[in-house]
Design a protein around this motif. Structure first.
Motif, PDB file in Angstrom:
ATOM      1  N   VAL A 210       0.858  -1.192   0.000  1.00 13.15           N
ATOM      2  CA  VAL A 210       0.000   0.000   0.000  1.00 13.15           C
ATOM      3  C   VAL A 210       0.888   1.233   0.000  1.00 13.15           C
ATOM      4  CG1 VAL A 210      -1.757   1.321   1.226  1.00 13.15           C
ATOM      5  CG2 VAL A 210      -1.886  -1.179   1.191  1.00 13.15           C
ATOM      6  N   HIS A 211       0.644   2.101  -0.962  1.00 13.60           N
ATOM      7  CA  HIS A 211       1.403   3.346  -1.112  1.00 13.60           C
ATOM      8  C   HIS A 211       0.459   4.507  -0.804  1.00 13.60           C
ATOM      9  CE1 HIS A 211       3.276   6.750  -3.218  1.00 13.60           C
ATOM     10  NE2 HIS A 211       4.420   6.084  -3.156  1.00 13.60           N
ATOM     11  N   VAL A 212       0.891   5.378   0.119  1.00 15.22           N
ATOM     12  CA  VAL A 212       0.057   6.497   0.543  1.00 15.22           C
ATOM     13  C   VAL A 212       0.789   7.796   0.259  1.00 15.22           C
ATOM     14  CG1 VAL A 212      -1.335   7.470   2.401  1.00 15.22           C
ATOM     15  CG2 VAL A 212      -0.801   5.026   2.395  1.00 15.22           C
ATOM     16  N   GLY A 213       0.302   8.531  -0.711  1.00 14.10           N
ATOM     17  CA  GLY A 213       0.900   9.802  -1.076  1.00 14.10           C
ATOM     18  C   GLY A 213      -0.193  10.786  -1.445  1.00 14.10           C
ATOM     19  N   ALA A 214      -0.098  11.335  -2.653  1.00 11.02           N
ATOM     20  CA  ALA A 214      -1.169  12.225  -3.122  1.00 11.02           C
ATOM     21  C   ALA A 214      -2.485  11.475  -3.208  1.00 11.02           C
ATOM     22  CB  ALA A 214      -0.802  12.804  -4.485  1.00 11.02           C
ATOM     23  N   GLY A 215      -2.413  10.176  -3.438  1.00 11.81           N
ATOM     24  CA  GLY A 215      -3.578   9.297  -3.408  1.00 11.81           C
ATOM     25  C   GLY A 215      -3.162   7.979  -2.798  1.00 11.81           C
ATOM     26  N   LEU A 216      -4.056   7.012  -2.813  1.00 16.14           N
ATOM     27  CA  LEU A 216      -3.751   5.683  -2.297  1.00 16.14           C
ATOM     28  C   LEU A 216      -3.632   4.709  -3.447  1.00 16.14           C
ATOM     29  CD1 LEU A 216      -5.113   7.099   0.259  1.00 16.14           C
ATOM     30  CD2 LEU A 216      -5.552   4.775   1.031  1.00 16.14           C
ATOM     31  N   ARG A 217      -2.622   3.840  -3.379  1.00 11.35           N
ATOM     32  CA  ARG A 217      -2.388   2.841  -4.420  1.00 11.35           C
ATOM     33  C   ARG A 217      -2.049   1.528  -3.729  1.00 11.35           C
ATOM     34  NH1 ARG A 217       2.416   6.217  -6.956  1.00 11.35           N
ATOM     35  NH2 ARG A 217       2.508   4.623  -8.583  1.00 11.35           N
ATOM     36  N   SER A 218      -2.450   0.423  -4.320  1.00 13.51           N
ATOM     37  CA  SER A 218      -2.184  -0.867  -3.685  1.00 13.51           C
ATOM     38  C   SER A 218      -1.907  -1.924  -4.733  1.00 13.51           C
ATOM     39  CB  SER A 218      -3.366  -1.301  -2.814  1.00 13.51           C
ATOM     40  OG  SER A 218      -4.518  -1.538  -3.610  1.00 13.51           O
ATOM     41  N   ALA A 219      -1.272  -3.002  -4.285  1.00 13.01           N
ATOM     42  CA  ALA A 219      -0.993  -4.158  -5.136  1.00 13.01           C
ATOM     43  C   ALA A 219      -1.048  -5.397  -4.260  1.00 13.01           C
ATOM     44  CB  ALA A 219       0.371  -4.030  -5.804  1.00 13.01           C
ATOM     45  N   VAL A 220      -1.421  -6.517  -4.878  1.00 16.05           N
ATOM     46  CA  VAL A 220      -1.586  -7.769  -4.158  1.00 16.05           C
ATOM     47  C   VAL A 220      -0.830  -8.868  -4.889  1.00 16.05           C
ATOM     48  CG1 VAL A 220      -3.239  -9.490  -3.333  1.00 16.05           C
ATOM     49  CG2 VAL A 220      -3.877  -7.066  -3.353  1.00 16.05           C
ATOM     50  N   MET A 221      -0.176  -9.727  -4.122  1.00 15.15           N
ATOM     51  CA  MET A 221       0.518 -10.876  -4.686  1.00 15.15           C
ATOM     52  C   MET A 221       0.006 -12.139  -4.002  1.00 15.15           C
ATOM     53  SD  MET A 221       4.647 -11.490  -4.983  1.00 15.15           S
ATOM     54  CE  MET A 221       4.824 -10.247  -6.277  1.00 15.15           C
ATOM     55  N   SER A 222      -0.370 -13.135  -4.800  1.00 10.14           N
ATOM     56  CA  SER A 222      -0.834 -14.416  -4.283  1.00 10.14           C
ATOM     57  C   SER A 222      -0.056 -15.525  -4.970  1.00 10.14           C
ATOM     58  CB  SER A 222      -2.339 -14.582  -4.542  1.00 10.14           C
ATOM     59  OG  SER A 222      -2.812 -15.809  -4.028  1.00 10.14           O
ATOM     60  N   ASN A 223       0.438 -16.469  -4.190  1.00  5.16           N
ATOM     61  CA  ASN A 223       1.270 -17.548  -4.726  1.00  5.16           C
ATOM     62  C   ASN A 223       2.438 -17.018  -5.545  1.00  5.16           C
ATOM     63  OD1 ASN A 223      -0.235 -19.758  -3.628  1.00  5.16           O
ATOM     64  ND2 ASN A 223      -1.797 -19.403  -5.192  1.00  5.16           N
ATOM     65  N   GLY A 224       2.983 -15.897  -5.108  1.00  4.41           N
ATOM     66  CA  GLY A 224       4.152 -15.325  -5.750  1.00  4.41           C
ATOM     67  C   GLY A 224       3.882 -14.583  -7.044  1.00  4.41           C
ATOM     68  N   GLN A 225       2.585 -14.412  -7.403  1.00  9.98           N
ATOM     69  CA  GLN A 225       2.222 -13.740  -8.650  1.00  9.98           C
ATOM     70  C   GLN A 225       1.326 -12.540  -8.372  1.00  9.98           C
ATOM     71  OE1 GLN A 225       3.505 -14.754 -11.637  1.00  9.98           O
ATOM     72  NE2 GLN A 225       4.640 -16.301 -10.459  1.00  9.98           N
ATOM     73  N   ILE A 237      -8.149   0.938  -3.758  1.00 14.21           N
ATOM     74  CA  ILE A 237      -8.163   1.019  -2.302  1.00 14.21           C
ATOM     75  C   ILE A 237      -8.666   2.375  -1.828  1.00 14.21           C
ATOM     76  CG2 ILE A 237      -5.732   1.677  -2.296  1.00 14.21           C
ATOM     77  CD1 ILE A 237      -5.478   0.520   0.472  1.00 14.21           C
ATOM     78  N   GLY A 238      -8.369   3.424  -2.581  1.00 14.64           N
ATOM     79  CA  GLY A 238      -8.811   4.753  -2.193  1.00 14.64           C
ATOM     80  C   GLY A 238     -10.314   4.917  -2.230  1.00 14.64           C
ATOM     81  N   ARG A 239     -11.001   4.036  -2.973  1.00 11.30           N
ATOM     82  CA  ARG A 239     -12.461   4.105  -3.081  1.00 11.30           C
ATOM     83  C   ARG A 239     -13.152   3.213  -2.057  1.00 11.30           C
ATOM     84  NH1 ARG A 239     -10.683   7.734  -5.184  1.00 11.30           N
ATOM     85  NH2 ARG A 239     -10.956   8.514  -7.309  1.00 11.30           N
ATOM     86  N   MET A 240     -12.392   2.572  -1.185  1.00  5.63           N
ATOM     87  CA  MET A 240     -12.993   1.772  -0.124  1.00  5.63           C
ATOM     88  C   MET A 240     -13.844   2.673   0.765  1.00  5.63           C
ATOM     89  SD  MET A 240     -11.065  -0.276   2.943  1.00  5.63           S
ATOM     90  CE  MET A 240     -10.084  -1.265   1.816  1.00  5.63           C
ATOM     91  N   ILE A 241     -15.089   2.298   1.003  1.00  3.17           N
ATOM     92  CA  ILE A 241     -15.984   3.103   1.820  1.00  3.17           C
ATOM     93  C   ILE A 241     -15.793   2.745   3.290  1.00  3.17           C
ATOM     94  CG2 ILE A 241     -18.375   3.752   2.269  1.00  3.17           C
ATOM     95  CD1 ILE A 241     -17.318   4.564  -0.499  1.00  3.17           C
ATOM     96  N   ILE A 242     -15.390   3.723   4.077  1.00  3.82           N
ATOM     97  CA  ILE A 242     -15.237   3.475   5.509  1.00  3.82           C
ATOM     98  C   ILE A 242     -16.207   4.319   6.340  1.00  3.82           C
ATOM     99  CG2 ILE A 242     -12.818   2.807   5.278  1.00  3.82           C
ATOM    100  CD1 ILE A 242     -12.076   5.560   6.388  1.00  3.82           C
ATOM    101  N   GLN A 243     -16.970   5.196   5.680  1.00  4.64           N
ATOM    102  CA  GLN A 243     -17.976   5.983   6.379  1.00  4.64           C
ATOM    103  C   GLN A 243     -19.117   6.263   5.408  1.00  4.64           C
ATOM    104  OE1 GLN A 243     -17.784  10.406   7.722  1.00  4.64           O
ATOM    105  NE2 GLN A 243     -16.977   9.208   9.436  1.00  4.64           N
ATOM    106  N   ALA A 244     -20.232   5.613   5.643  1.00  6.00           N
ATOM    107  CA  ALA A 244     -21.358   5.741   4.726  1.00  6.00           C
ATOM    108  C   ALA A 244     -22.164   7.003   5.007  1.00  6.00           C
ATOM    109  CB  ALA A 244     -22.260   4.518   4.835  1.00  6.00           C
ATOM    110  N   GLY A 245     -22.964   7.412   4.029  1.00  8.41           N
ATOM    111  CA  GLY A 245     -23.871   8.539   4.199  1.00  8.41           C
ATOM    112  C   GLY A 245     -25.129   8.100   4.929  1.00  8.41           C
ATOM    113  N   ASP A 246     -26.173   8.845   4.759  1.00  7.52           N
ATOM    114  CA  ASP A 246     -27.444   8.529   5.400  1.00  7.52           C
ATOM    115  C   ASP A 246     -28.149   7.447   4.589  1.00  7.52           C
ATOM    116  OD1 ASP A 246     -29.823   8.379   6.701  1.00  7.52           O
ATOM    117  OD2 ASP A 246     -30.395  10.477   6.398  1.00  7.52           O
ATOM    118  N   LEU A 247     -27.974   6.203   5.015  1.00  5.02           N
ATOM    119  CA  LEU A 247     -28.522   5.086   4.252  1.00  5.02           C
ATOM    120  C   LEU A 247     -30.036   5.001   4.347  1.00  5.02           C
ATOM    121  CD1 LEU A 247     -25.859   2.318   5.003  1.00  5.02           C
ATOM    122  CD2 LEU A 247     -25.958   3.950   3.122  1.00  5.02           C
TER     123      LEU A 247
END
Length: 400
Positions: A210-225, A237-247
């Motif tokens: 996970v890279h945190v700078g001007a925005g958030l960037r991420s990468a995932v590796m599974s089984n070495g790939q 990752i930057g679009r992950m919702i951690i606080q919802a509006g009035d549902l």
């Protein structure tokens, strides 16, 4: 660009990752007849890609010949294109860095200016080391997404200070100027590739970057790939919702994305509001005489780092708050992906030790199965060099 893995490519990459190996180990790993492996190794040696590395220990018969890649077979460039800083490095085939340079990305860094800067750096490095352009295997580029990797395009990056970066055929433009092949991937992916390479002796198979700078960037590796989605997911990752509006209200906005709490721009905006309200204890010291505390340019990230070092309590609190939100986002990813190793990088993570410590503490406290399951957290071995070095590794892995 898709790369077809030939037997020679697989064997070469395996040797490059392991450092020094025997023919018997290769035969066992690739389930290849002895005669076929001998022929393949001879071809790689004749092509100057491999060389013998003495003999190993005897297990009762003749001591086995050991093989390693030839570090001077060719040379690699790794290029990072980011929003705050960009960099370029020259590496040999053992990924020893020979030269590197880094520069700030500001409003003057249009694609034409940037390409000229890269071209000048390449020519200077070649001259310094007495290398011919024909000795360069290629350049890997780790860039801010979203990208079209197959077509070598930077599509629609946000927060770039200069104009002209939309729908940019970066690979084609670089190849025209430099005369050697260029591969493109997003910077988070190349950073993870670089860190995985640096940690190759530890054999991690499941990693999160996970890279945190001007925005958030991420990468995932599974089984070495690397894990790729149907579209470039570097910034997802930057679009992950951690606080919802009035549902309870149909159609109400859900704007509590992780990036709105955890990014350089988010902190700049929050501190700017505090400065305008006169809530910063060191604001005069940091902004200098004759400056307007409400001016948006004054509270750039560089100024925030000065305030942080000067001990401004409110600025410190904003950084810790952002780190806590980051920890929540990390916990969400960890609980889904279950990585062995989590590497955190970027300008915000490196701003102060409290950012890393707070993010890790919050992530751990919200990790499912903790403490039985304990992913390892690190700032990585390559740190700021990770994107460029990983881009060079990406080229190395396509050989021969």
């Amino acid at each position: 660009m898709s790369i077809t893995k030939t037997p020679a490519n697989l064997v070469y990459t395996y040797i490059a990752q392991r450092g020094v190996v025997s023919r018997a180990e290769l035969i066992k790993e690739f389930s290849m007849p002895s005669s076929s492996m001998t022929r393949l190794l001879d071809e790689l040696i004749e092509g100057n890609k491999l060389r013998e590395h003495g003999r190993g220990s005897s297990t009762g018969g003749r001591r086995p010949i050991l093989y390693e890649t030839n570090p001077t077979y060719g040379y690699l460039f790794g290029l990072e294109i980011s929003r705050i800083y960009s960099s370029i490095g020259l590496y040999d085939m053992h990924m020893n860095r020979m030269s590197a340079i880094r520069w700030k990305m500001d409003e003057s860094m249009t694609p034409d200016v940037f390409l000229t800067r890269v071209q000048e750096a390449v020519h200077r490095f070649l001259h310094e080391h007495g290398l011919q352009p024909s000795s360069i295997i290629g350049m890997g580029v780790g860039a801010v997404g979203p990208l079209d990797r197959e077509r070598g395009l930077i599509l629609d990056p946000v927060y770039f200070p200069a104009q002209g970066w939309h729908n940019l055929p970066i690979c084609e433009l670089l190849e025209e100027r430099l005369g050697f092949p260029v591969l493109l991937d997003n910077g988070a992916n190349t950073a993870l590739v670089g860190e995985h390479w640096a940690l190759r002796s530890e054999y991690y198979q499941h990693m999160l970057y996970v890279h945190v700078g001007a925005g958030l960037r991420s990468a995932v590796m599974s089984n070495g790939q690397l894990v790729y989605g149907a579209t470039d997911m570097e910034g997802a990752i930057g679009r992950m919702i951690i606080q919802a509006g009035d549902l309870s209200q149909p159609g109400s906005a859900i704007n509590g994305s992780l990036e709105s709490f955890v990014s350089v721009h988010a902190i700049e905006n929050e501190v700017r509001e505090l400065a305008m309200a006169g809530a910063l204890t060191h604001s005069r010291e940091v902004r200098g005489s004759g400056s307007d505390g409400g001016n948006g340019e004054i509270w750039s990230f560089e100024k925030l780092l000065h305030a942080l070092s000067a001990g401004d309590i409110m600025v410190q609190e904003k950084f810790k708050q952002a780190a806590a939100y980051l920890g929540i986002g990390l916990a969400n990813l960890i609980n889904v992906l279950h990585p062995e190793k989590v590497i955190l990088g970027g300008a915000l993570l490196n701003a102060h030790e409290c950012v890393f410590e707070t993010a890790v503490e919050v992530a751990r406290s919200h990790t499912y199965y903790y403490p039985q399951y304990k992913p390892l957290f690190s700032k990585g071995l390559l740190k700021e060099e990770a994107v460029a070095a990983g881009a060079a590794v990406m080229v190395l892995k396509q050989l021969p």
